[in-house]
Design a protein around this motif. Structure first.
Motif, PDB file in Angstrom:
ATOM      1  N   CYS A   1      -1.272   1.072  -0.722  1.00 26.79           N
ATOM      2  CA  CYS A   1      -0.523   0.198   0.198  1.00 26.79           C
ATOM      3  C   CYS A   1      -0.071   0.950   1.449  1.00 26.79           C
ATOM      4  O   CYS A   1       0.058   0.363   2.537  1.00 26.79           O
ATOM      5  CB  CYS A   1       0.711  -0.373  -0.508  1.00 26.79           C
ATOM      6  SG  CYS A   1       0.469  -0.814  -2.244  1.00 26.79           S
TER       7      CYS A   1
ATOM      8  N   LEU B   1       2.724 -10.989  -3.804  1.00 24.82           N
ATOM      9  CA  LEU B   1       1.587 -10.301  -4.423  1.00 24.82           C
ATOM     10  C   LEU B   1       0.888 -11.220  -5.422  1.00 24.82           C
ATOM     11  O   LEU B   1      -0.353 -11.254  -5.489  1.00 24.82           O
ATOM     12  CB  LEU B   1       2.047  -8.998  -5.089  1.00 24.82           C
ATOM     13  CG  LEU B   1       2.310  -7.850  -4.106  1.00 24.82           C
ATOM     14  CD1 LEU B   1       2.998  -6.676  -4.812  1.00 24.82           C
ATOM     15  CD2 LEU B   1       1.001  -7.373  -3.452  1.00 24.82           C
TER      16      LEU B   1
ATOM     17  N   PHE C   1      -1.113 -13.731  -3.425  1.00 20.79           N
ATOM     18  CA  PHE C   1      -2.374 -13.153  -2.936  1.00 20.79           C
ATOM     19  C   PHE C   1      -3.364 -13.043  -4.095  1.00 20.79           C
ATOM     20  O   PHE C   1      -4.559 -13.291  -3.935  1.00 20.79           O
ATOM     21  CB  PHE C   1      -2.137 -11.759  -2.337  1.00 20.79           C
ATOM     22  CG  PHE C   1      -1.451 -11.747  -0.992  1.00 20.79           C
ATOM     23  CD1 PHE C   1      -1.949 -12.500   0.071  1.00 20.79           C
ATOM     24  CD2 PHE C   1      -0.324 -10.966  -0.772  1.00 20.79           C
ATOM     25  CE1 PHE C   1      -1.328 -12.477   1.321  1.00 20.79           C
ATOM     26  CE2 PHE C   1       0.304 -10.940   0.476  1.00 20.79           C
ATOM     27  CZ  PHE C   1      -0.199 -11.697   1.520  1.00 20.79           C
TER      28      PHE C   1
ATOM     29  N   MET D   1      -5.588  -8.597   1.629  1.00 13.19           N
ATOM     30  CA  MET D   1      -4.685  -8.491   0.483  1.00 13.19           C
ATOM     31  C   MET D   1      -5.275  -9.062  -0.799  1.00 13.19           C
ATOM     32  O   MET D   1      -4.934  -8.604  -1.895  1.00 13.19           O
ATOM     33  CB  MET D   1      -3.347  -9.196   0.795  1.00 13.19           C
ATOM     34  CG  MET D   1      -2.423  -8.411   1.705  1.00 13.19           C
ATOM     35  SD  MET D   1      -2.046  -6.736   1.075  1.00 13.19           S
ATOM     36  CE  MET D   1      -1.319  -7.106  -0.527  1.00 13.19           C
TER      37      MET D   1
END
Lengths: 80, 80
Positions: free
Chosen positions: A13, A43, A46, A56
């Motif tokens: 990341c 998250l 995604f 992502m």
């Protein structure tokens, strides 16, 4: 959630969001100090495609639920 | 962009994201100090539906491009 495990997982990341969660790339979000619940929710979004982003999506698909909670805890623990 | 105009427009946003961009509601993102380019991109995505959120969609649809740039500048100007 295990922020230390999140820190290790966050190596990937860091390329865009910064080693300390401060994005160096214009237009990328800072994550330091962000709500863990929010980061985890994004998250997961995604990962399941409900939030769509070509960069992502594949990164999030590689994450387990535990990875996500740990990453979110790590970023929330950083000073913004 | 006009951060002062963004501040006025942000009255509605403050209910969830905090008067100073620090969300009081768990799971809502903090916006203070966030990248203006990122915030503007997300508001446009909520407006055009490419990022879907039942709460943000109608709010974003009411915003002009100038409103969005001003709001993004206002939140970016706040300390996180």
């Amino acid at each position: 959630a295990d922020a230390a495990a999140g820190k290790e997982k966050a190596m990937v990341c860091a390329a865009c969001h910064g080693v300390e969660g401060k994005a160096m790339i214009p237009g990328y979000p800072h994550l330091a100090g962000q709500s863990a619940q929010y980061t985890a929710k994004q998250l997961k979004a995604f990962r399941d495609g409900s939030r769509s982003d070509p960069l992502m999506a594949p990164l999030a698909k590689a994450l387990s639920d535990a990875d996500i909670e740990n990453l979110a805890a790590w970023y929330a623990s950083l000073s913004p």
